[in-house]
Design a protein around this motif. Structure first.
Motif, mmCIF file in Angstrom:
data_model
loop_
_atom_site.group_PDB
_atom_site.id
_atom_site.type_symbol
_atom_site.label_atom_id
_atom_site.label_comp_id
_atom_site.label_asym_id
_atom_site.label_seq_id
_atom_site.Cartn_x
_atom_site.Cartn_y
_atom_site.Cartn_z
ATOM 1 N N THR A 210 148.971 83.499 -21.228
ATOM 2 C CA THR A 210 149.743 82.452 -21.412
ATOM 3 C C THR A 210 150.931 82.518 -19.995
ATOM 4 N N THR A 211 150.969 81.540 -19.340
ATOM 5 C CA THR A 211 152.167 81.482 -18.312
ATOM 6 C C THR A 211 153.041 80.417 -18.802
ATOM 7 N N PHE A 212 154.379 80.787 -18.244
ATOM 8 C CA PHE A 212 155.415 80.093 -18.481
ATOM 9 C C PHE A 212 156.081 79.311 -17.442
ATOM 10 N N ASN A 213 157.019 78.339 -17.481
ATOM 11 C CA ASN A 213 157.740 77.667 -16.493
ATOM 12 C C ASN A 213 158.679 77.011 -17.167
ATOM 13 N N THR A 350 139.524 75.244 -22.091
ATOM 14 C CA THR A 350 139.896 76.496 -21.398
ATOM 15 C C THR A 350 141.426 76.405 -21.191
ATOM 16 N N ALA A 351 142.013 75.266 -21.611
ATOM 17 C CA ALA A 351 143.449 75.521 -21.451
ATOM 18 C C ALA A 351 143.985 74.743 -22.664
ATOM 19 N N ILE A 352 145.532 74.952 -22.801
ATOM 20 C CA ILE A 352 146.205 74.068 -23.624
ATOM 21 C C ILE A 352 147.595 74.119 -22.993
ATOM 22 N N LEU A 353 148.295 73.022 -23.088
ATOM 23 C CA LEU A 353 149.791 73.078 -22.595
ATOM 24 C C LEU A 353 150.808 72.853 -23.750
ATOM 25 N N GLY A 354 151.806 73.661 -23.820
ATOM 26 C CA GLY A 354 152.809 73.648 -24.691
ATOM 27 C C GLY A 354 154.110 73.113 -24.566
ATOM 28 N N LEU A 379 151.593 77.252 -20.757
ATOM 29 C CA LEU A 379 150.262 77.077 -20.385
ATOM 30 C C LEU A 379 149.193 78.106 -20.901
ATOM 31 N N SER A 380 148.444 78.127 -21.876
ATOM 32 C CA SER A 380 147.598 79.164 -22.399
ATOM 33 C C SER A 380 146.299 78.814 -21.756
ATOM 34 N N TYR A 381 145.465 79.737 -21.146
ATOM 35 C CA TYR A 381 144.340 79.552 -20.606
ATOM 36 C C TYR A 381 143.325 80.678 -20.970
ATOM 37 N N ASP A 382 142.048 80.348 -20.686
ATOM 38 C CA ASP A 382 140.984 81.224 -20.870
ATOM 39 C C ASP A 382 140.777 82.073 -19.438
ATOM 40 N N HIS A 383 140.913 83.147 -19.351
ATOM 41 C CA HIS A 383 141.280 84.045 -18.018
ATOM 42 C C HIS A 383 139.660 84.052 -17.536
ATOM 43 N N ARG A 384 138.642 83.963 -18.328
ATOM 44 C CA ARG A 384 137.385 84.060 -17.995
ATOM 45 C C ARG A 384 136.946 82.965 -17.000
ATOM 46 N N MET A 385 137.800 81.732 -17.265
ATOM 47 C CA MET A 385 137.381 80.615 -16.481
ATOM 48 C C MET A 385 138.422 80.374 -15.378
#
Length: 412
Positions: A210-213, A350-354, A379-385
């Motif tokens: 998950t990355t934040f802003n 592969t991703a979802i926005l919170g 933003l949580s995301y699948d790092h494989r993709m």
């Protein structure tokens, strides 16, 4: 004699559970009248009468598991309650409930007692189902129906009678005396169990990060305050924040196709369309209806569709077609006051926005401290993709578009 069967379930749904019968054996019904509700892993499906006639026999009872297209009741088309043949009685089974009788004043029919009259007086199937799930005996609940009858809504938010001897169906007190600890055991619904399985699977089978802003909501709030009345008058729906976030996410997905992709085994599927799921909370659990082709939707279309989804979710009327597919998901925990969270992926996406709560915070602007309405985005995301660079740039794009809504209009 005709057969009433469960709906044909899609391949992703193995079976369902009958959660409520709205009719009894021998009851006369009209064409398309609601007969029963079947809960699956994803949605509650309605079974309606195929024609005018009489339900002569209920084959599957509440809590029974049914498979796709399985017989659940028998039906005699064109018959009336007095003319239809009486259903055969199985001596090994408990007697079926009798038909409700019409109230003397012509109002709602009174529900006939089922089983032990002392224990189940004036209980409908929906009330009995709610009692089983909550562990609260309807005898202990203040009823708002005719003659004090307990209704389904009473069980949803029960007001207990002021009686110290109140007990659950198992005979245990609902609440212990002051100073003592109490507990109750409630079975999970099929929908909630399925949601739990999917969320657990997402955390175990993906390389989730998950990355934040943070985003300054003042420009968007100012725009909404200026145009909300005109918008509602023109389009018949209120102008909210979700529509702009959906449009901003759509634009960001165009720029970063990997975020709009999904994984199918060892294959990466890049979607040439934008179907964004919007997480909605309902009494039965979390559901994610999908907005189709959001690149072709106006903000008014988005607001109107989300409003319809919310209403259908609360009424339990979302269909499988409403929740099938989706290439990206937005979850707004801010409506419940969440300041920050790490949303869990909705596989195979592969991703979802919170989105989160909007709070006034001191911010540095041009060397000065200003109090601004700020929101954390996650933003949580699948790092494989998705690489970290793409994920961060995607989230920054949404931030820029929300902070300057004119960029969406000018396609910048």
């Amino acid at each position: 004699m005709a057969e009433i069967k469960a709906p044909v379930f899609p391949e992703s749904v193995a079976d369902g559970t009958i959660v409520e019968w709205h009719v009894t054996e021998g009851q006369q019904v009209s064409r398309d009248e609601l007969l029963a509700e079947i809960e699956t892993d994803k949605v509650v499906l309605e079974v309606v009468a195929p024609d005018n006639g009489v339900v002569t026999k209920i084959v599957k009872q509440v809590d029974d598991t049914v498979e796709s297209d399985e017989l659940i009741a028998e039906f005699e088309a064109g018959a009336t309650a007095g003319e239809s043949a009486a259903p055969a009685v199985d001596t090994d089974q408990p007697a079926a409930p009798v038909q409700p009788k019409q109230a003397a004043d012509g109002g709602e029919p009174e529900q006939a007692p089922v089983g032990n009259e002392d224990d189940h007086k004036d209980q409908s199937p929906a009330v009995r189902k709610a009692a089983k799930e909550s562990g609260v005996d309807p005898k202990n609940v203040e009823g708002s129906g005719r003659g004090g009858r307990v209704t389904k809504s009473d069980m949803a938010n029960p007001t207990l009678k002021s009686d110290s001897s109140i007990t659950t169906d198992s005979g245990r007190p609902v609440a212990e005396a002051v100073g003592e600890r109490s507990e109750k055991r409630v079975p999970m619904t099929r929908l909630r169990k399925r949601v739990a399985e999917r969320l657990l699977s997402a955390t175990q089978e993906t390389a989730m990060l998950t990355t934040f802003n943070e985003v300054n909501m003042k420009p968007l709030m100012d725009m909404r305050a200026k145009y909300k009345d005109k918008f509602e008058k023109r389009h018949g729906v209120r102008l909210g924040f979700m529509s702009l976030f959906v449009k901003a996410a759509t634009e960001a997905l165009k720029r970063f196709p990997a975020v709009n992709a999904s994984l199918d085994g060892d294959d990466i599927v890049y979607h040439g369309f934008y179907d964004i799921g919007v997480a909605v909370s309902s009494d039965r659990g979390l559901v994610v209806p999908v907005l189709r082709d959001t690149d072709r939707m106006s903000m008014a279309d988005v607001e109107g569709t989300i409003r319809q989804f919310g209403k259908k979710a609360q009424e339990g009327k979302l269909g499988l077609e409403d929740m099938t597919g989706g290439t990206f998901t937005i979850s707004n925990g801010g409506v419940f006051g969440s300041l920050m969270s790490t949303p869990i992926l909705n596989p195979p996406q592969t991703a979802i926005l919170g989105m989160h709560a909007i709070n006034d915070r001191p911010m540095a602007v041009d060397g000065k401290v200003e109090i601004l309405p700020m929101m954390y985005l996650a933003l949580s995301y699948d790092h494989r993709m998705i690489d970290g660079k793409e994920a961060v740039q995607f989230l920054v794009t949404i931030k820029e578009l929300v902070e300057d809504p004119a960029m969406l209009l000018l396609d910048l």
